[in-house]
Design a protein around this motif. Structure first.
Motif, PDB file in Angstrom:
ATOM      1  N   VAL A  90     -25.136  20.401  45.854  1.00 34.26           N
ATOM      2  CA  VAL A  90     -24.772  20.113  44.471  1.00 34.26           C
ATOM      3  C   VAL A  90     -23.267  19.941  44.304  1.00 34.26           C
ATOM      4  O   VAL A  90     -22.807  19.076  43.566  1.00 34.26           O
ATOM      5  CB  VAL A  90     -25.303  21.225  43.540  1.00 34.26           C
ATOM      6  CG1 VAL A  90     -24.603  21.187  42.202  1.00 34.26           C
ATOM      7  CG2 VAL A  90     -26.797  21.075  43.362  1.00 34.26           C
ATOM      8  N   MET A  91     -22.487  20.755  45.013  1.00 36.39           N
ATOM      9  CA  MET A  91     -21.036  20.619  44.905  1.00 36.39           C
ATOM     10  C   MET A  91     -20.608  19.229  45.395  1.00 36.39           C
ATOM     11  O   MET A  91     -19.810  18.558  44.757  1.00 36.39           O
ATOM     12  CB  MET A  91     -20.332  21.689  45.763  1.00 36.39           C
ATOM     13  CG  MET A  91     -20.518  23.102  45.259  1.00 36.39           C
ATOM     14  SD  MET A  91     -19.696  23.347  43.664  1.00 36.39           S
ATOM     15  CE  MET A  91     -21.109  23.613  42.637  1.00 36.39           C
ATOM     16  N   GLY A  92     -21.154  18.801  46.537  1.00 35.05           N
ATOM     17  CA  GLY A  92     -20.827  17.474  47.073  1.00 35.05           C
ATOM     18  C   GLY A  92     -21.265  16.373  46.122  1.00 35.05           C
ATOM     19  O   GLY A  92     -20.541  15.392  45.913  1.00 35.05           O
ATOM     20  N   THR A  93     -22.421  16.548  45.520  1.00 35.91           N
ATOM     21  CA  THR A  93     -22.927  15.550  44.572  1.00 35.91           C
ATOM     22  C   THR A  93     -22.014  15.471  43.351  1.00 35.91           C
ATOM     23  O   THR A  93     -21.695  14.384  42.870  1.00 35.91           O
ATOM     24  CB  THR A  93     -24.360  15.921  44.145  1.00 35.91           C
ATOM     25  OG1 THR A  93     -25.161  16.032  45.329  1.00 35.91           O
ATOM     26  CG2 THR A  93     -24.953  14.866  43.249  1.00 35.91           C
ATOM     27  N   ALA A  94     -21.575  16.636  42.867  1.00 34.00           N
ATOM     28  CA  ALA A  94     -20.657  16.658  41.717  1.00 34.00           C
ATOM     29  C   ALA A  94     -19.336  15.972  42.081  1.00 34.00           C
ATOM     30  O   ALA A  94     -18.782  15.199  41.285  1.00 34.00           O
ATOM     31  CB  ALA A  94     -20.399  18.096  41.268  1.00 34.00           C
ATOM     32  N   GLN A  95     -18.831  16.249  43.285  1.00 28.93           N
ATOM     33  CA  GLN A  95     -17.574  15.623  43.698  1.00 28.93           C
ATOM     34  C   GLN A  95     -17.721  14.107  43.794  1.00 28.93           C
ATOM     35  O   GLN A  95     -16.841  13.354  43.361  1.00 28.93           O
ATOM     36  CB  GLN A  95     -17.111  16.228  45.027  1.00 28.93           C
ATOM     37  CG  GLN A  95     -16.603  17.664  44.846  1.00 28.93           C
ATOM     38  CD  GLN A  95     -16.482  18.433  46.136  1.00 28.93           C
ATOM     39  OE1 GLN A  95     -17.282  18.271  47.054  1.00 28.93           O
ATOM     40  NE2 GLN A  95     -15.483  19.288  46.218  1.00 28.93           N
ATOM     41  N   ALA A  96     -18.857  13.651  44.351  1.00 29.52           N
ATOM     42  CA  ALA A  96     -19.099  12.202  44.436  1.00 29.52           C
ATOM     43  C   ALA A  96     -19.178  11.596  43.036  1.00 29.52           C
ATOM     44  O   ALA A  96     -18.608  10.526  42.778  1.00 29.52           O
ATOM     45  CB  ALA A  96     -20.384  11.938  45.217  1.00 29.52           C
ATOM     46  N   SER A  97     -19.863  12.297  42.108  1.00 36.30           N
ATOM     47  CA  SER A  97     -19.968  11.767  40.746  1.00 36.30           C
ATOM     48  C   SER A  97     -18.595  11.706  40.082  1.00 36.30           C
ATOM     49  O   SER A  97     -18.321  10.807  39.280  1.00 36.30           O
ATOM     50  CB  SER A  97     -20.942  12.604  39.910  1.00 36.30           C
ATOM     51  OG  SER A  97     -20.360  13.830  39.515  1.00 36.30           O
ATOM     52  N   GLY A  98     -17.725  12.646  40.438  1.00 32.39           N
ATOM     53  CA  GLY A  98     -16.363  12.651  39.885  1.00 32.39           C
ATOM     54  C   GLY A  98     -15.558  11.430  40.324  1.00 32.39           C
ATOM     55  O   GLY A  98     -14.872  10.816  39.505  1.00 32.39           O
ATOM     56  N   VAL A  99     -15.645  11.060  41.601  1.00 35.01           N
ATOM     57  CA  VAL A  99     -14.852   9.911  42.055  1.00 35.01           C
ATOM     58  C   VAL A  99     -15.411   8.611  41.477  1.00 35.01           C
ATOM     59  O   VAL A  99     -14.651   7.668  41.228  1.00 35.01           O
ATOM     60  CB  VAL A  99     -14.704   9.834  43.602  1.00 35.01           C
ATOM     61  CG1 VAL A  99     -14.193  11.157  44.174  1.00 35.01           C
ATOM     62  CG2 VAL A  99     -15.973   9.419  44.285  1.00 35.01           C
ATOM     63  N   VAL A 100     -16.719   8.562  41.230  1.00 33.76           N
ATOM     64  CA  VAL A 100     -17.311   7.368  40.615  1.00 33.76           C
ATOM     65  C   VAL A 100     -16.838   7.242  39.157  1.00 33.76           C
ATOM     66  O   VAL A 100     -16.430   6.168  38.713  1.00 33.76           O
ATOM     67  CB  VAL A 100     -18.851   7.420  40.684  1.00 33.76           C
ATOM     68  CG1 VAL A 100     -19.467   6.277  39.874  1.00 33.76           C
ATOM     69  CG2 VAL A 100     -19.334   7.369  42.132  1.00 33.76           C
TER      70      VAL A 100
ATOM     71  N   ALA B 214     -13.307  17.741  39.449  1.00 34.18           N
ATOM     72  CA  ALA B 214     -11.842  17.700  39.502  1.00 34.18           C
ATOM     73  C   ALA B 214     -11.360  17.828  40.952  1.00 34.18           C
ATOM     74  O   ALA B 214     -10.457  17.106  41.390  1.00 34.18           O
ATOM     75  CB  ALA B 214     -11.249  18.810  38.642  1.00 34.18           C
ATOM     76  N   SER B 215     -11.988  18.733  41.719  1.00 32.63           N
ATOM     77  CA  SER B 215     -11.579  18.898  43.123  1.00 32.63           C
ATOM     78  C   SER B 215     -11.860  17.618  43.905  1.00 32.63           C
ATOM     79  O   SER B 215     -11.115  17.264  44.821  1.00 32.63           O
ATOM     80  CB  SER B 215     -12.290  20.095  43.759  1.00 32.63           C
ATOM     81  OG  SER B 215     -13.639  19.800  44.053  1.00 32.63           O
ATOM     82  N   GLY B 216     -12.916  16.909  43.533  1.00 26.03           N
ATOM     83  CA  GLY B 216     -13.245  15.648  44.208  1.00 26.03           C
ATOM     84  C   GLY B 216     -12.181  14.583  43.994  1.00 26.03           C
ATOM     85  O   GLY B 216     -11.790  13.904  44.938  1.00 26.03           O
ATOM     86  N   VAL B 217     -11.685  14.454  42.767  1.00 24.80           N
ATOM     87  CA  VAL B 217     -10.675  13.418  42.525  1.00 24.80           C
ATOM     88  C   VAL B 217      -9.337  13.783  43.181  1.00 24.80           C
ATOM     89  O   VAL B 217      -8.595  12.907  43.617  1.00 24.80           O
ATOM     90  CB  VAL B 217     -10.480  13.070  41.022  1.00 24.80           C
ATOM     91  CG1 VAL B 217     -11.817  12.755  40.354  1.00 24.80           C
ATOM     92  CG2 VAL B 217      -9.756  14.125  40.268  1.00 24.80           C
ATOM     93  N   VAL B 218      -9.062  15.085  43.305  1.00 29.87           N
ATOM     94  CA  VAL B 218      -7.835  15.500  43.993  1.00 29.87           C
ATOM     95  C   VAL B 218      -7.946  15.185  45.491  1.00 29.87           C
ATOM     96  O   VAL B 218      -7.010  14.633  46.100  1.00 29.87           O
ATOM     97  CB  VAL B 218      -7.568  17.013  43.782  1.00 29.87           C
ATOM     98  CG1 VAL B 218      -6.417  17.486  44.650  1.00 29.87           C
ATOM     99  CG2 VAL B 218      -7.288  17.310  42.312  1.00 29.87           C
ATOM    100  N   ALA B 219      -9.107  15.514  46.095  1.00 30.03           N
ATOM    101  CA  ALA B 219      -9.317  15.224  47.519  1.00 30.03           C
ATOM    102  C   ALA B 219      -9.238  13.721  47.775  1.00 30.03           C
ATOM    103  O   ALA B 219      -8.662  13.274  48.780  1.00 30.03           O
ATOM    104  CB  ALA B 219     -10.669  15.781  47.967  1.00 30.03           C
ATOM    105  N   LEU B 220      -9.802  12.949  46.847  1.00 27.48           N
ATOM    106  CA  LEU B 220      -9.760  11.488  46.987  1.00 27.48           C
ATOM    107  C   LEU B 220      -8.319  10.978  46.984  1.00 27.48           C
ATOM    108  O   LEU B 220      -7.948  10.131  47.806  1.00 27.48           O
ATOM    109  CB  LEU B 220     -10.541  10.845  45.834  1.00 27.48           C
ATOM    110  CG  LEU B 220     -10.488   9.321  45.762  1.00 27.48           C
ATOM    111  CD1 LEU B 220     -11.180   8.685  46.957  1.00 27.48           C
ATOM    112  CD2 LEU B 220     -11.123   8.824  44.458  1.00 27.48           C
ATOM    113  N   ALA B 221      -7.505  11.508  46.079  1.00 25.07           N
ATOM    114  CA  ALA B 221      -6.103  11.084  45.989  1.00 25.07           C
ATOM    115  C   ALA B 221      -5.373  11.365  47.307  1.00 25.07           C
ATOM    116  O   ALA B 221      -4.568  10.557  47.769  1.00 25.07           O
ATOM    117  CB  ALA B 221      -5.404  11.798  44.834  1.00 25.07           C
TER     118      ALA B 221
END
Lengths: 181, 181
Positions: B79-89, A85-92
């Motif tokens: 792992v956190m970075g990997t999870a964030q990357a998987s989230g944007v995909v 969730a934090s990743g998609v927010v950062a992406l936005a």
């Protein structure tokens, strides 16, 4: 300065916008909690969060987006979803050219309550007082999002001053041969 | 059926597209590894990954996106970075209405090599042979992305059959009063 704070999460994602500046009392602009159903596919949940946070960004045009930095000390499954969730927010934010700042939970607690191990009730009480809200924001994720934004407003001038001081300081050079003495 | 497989990561994100179907030999359509600089802001790195994976989705119009399910057993920061990357995909797929499937590393290894604890060299060798590639895909993230796609191609018919069987089975009802005996 306007900061959009985000307490990321799949089940509940807090989003709060706070205005502030030197000598100005901070002011809450809007706060919401996006909830997504636990039985929906993960990608669909992330999309729902993205759509809502993007609408907030476009409506309020924040100068910075402050997101809670996730640690994996808790439940593994929850943490992965929170990181996503934090990743998609950062992406936005990145898509809109808005800088993103990351703050740890203890930085946020220290900023709003004075100590890094304040509990949720203390954070909510302090946020209600600091932002002069008519009532306590609920659920706790709403207060946390506002606390994130407030933490950034208060930390960033200090960090800017530290960076400026570091840049202005004369470079320290160590003469060769003195290194090991 | 066309599957886009993703081995998510901030430093290296593998993306591979494979075509296949009942009675057809699987065929690699395209594979790439997106690299982002470790010193770039996190949000910017996520944006670079999103832009490249979205271009792959739009170019190849996959029927499904298969992403490696991340566990937090390894280095926490990674792992956190990997999870964030998987989230944007996953978000990019959801925006396009493409279903997302998640497979664990051991499912992927078992699918392509026959056992769940194959090492990277074994996975690369099997992928090269199974897809009749002229040379081994490099780096390992490229092979892993193709393995993800292949794993999904081979697992999904089995999963569909299991789901169909479960749906067709008569519902089991337990008469009241018998529950506790």
């Amino acid at each position: 300065m306007r900061v959009l704070g985000v307490d990321p999460g799949l089940t509940r994602c807090g989003i709060g916008v706070v205005d502030g500046g030197p000598g100005l009392p901070p002011r809450a602009v809007e706060v919401m909690v996006v909830r997504t159903p636990a039985d929906a596919p993960l990608a669909e949940r992330l999309l729902q969060i993205a759509v809502r946070v993007e609408a907030m960004m476009d409506r309020h045009q924040p100068d910075t987006v402050a997101i809670e930095r996730v640690f994996s000390q808790h439940n593994v499954r929850t943490v992965m979803g929170t990181a996503q969730a934090s990743g998609v927010v950062a992406l936005a934010a990145a898509r809109r050219g808005i800088p993103v700042a990351w703050h740890t939970p203890s930085e946020v607690k220290a900023a709003v309550s004075g100590h890094g191990n304040a509990d949720k009730a203390q954070v909510t009480a302090m946020i209600t007082r600091l932002l002069k809200l008519p009532e306590a924001p609920k659920p706790a994720d709403a207060a946390d999002a506002l606390a994130l934004a407030l933490c950034h407003l208060w930390r960033s001038p200090m960090q800017s001053r530290l960076a400026a001081a570091a840049a202005a300081a004369p470079a320290v050079s160590v003469p060769r041969g003195r290194m090991s003495r």
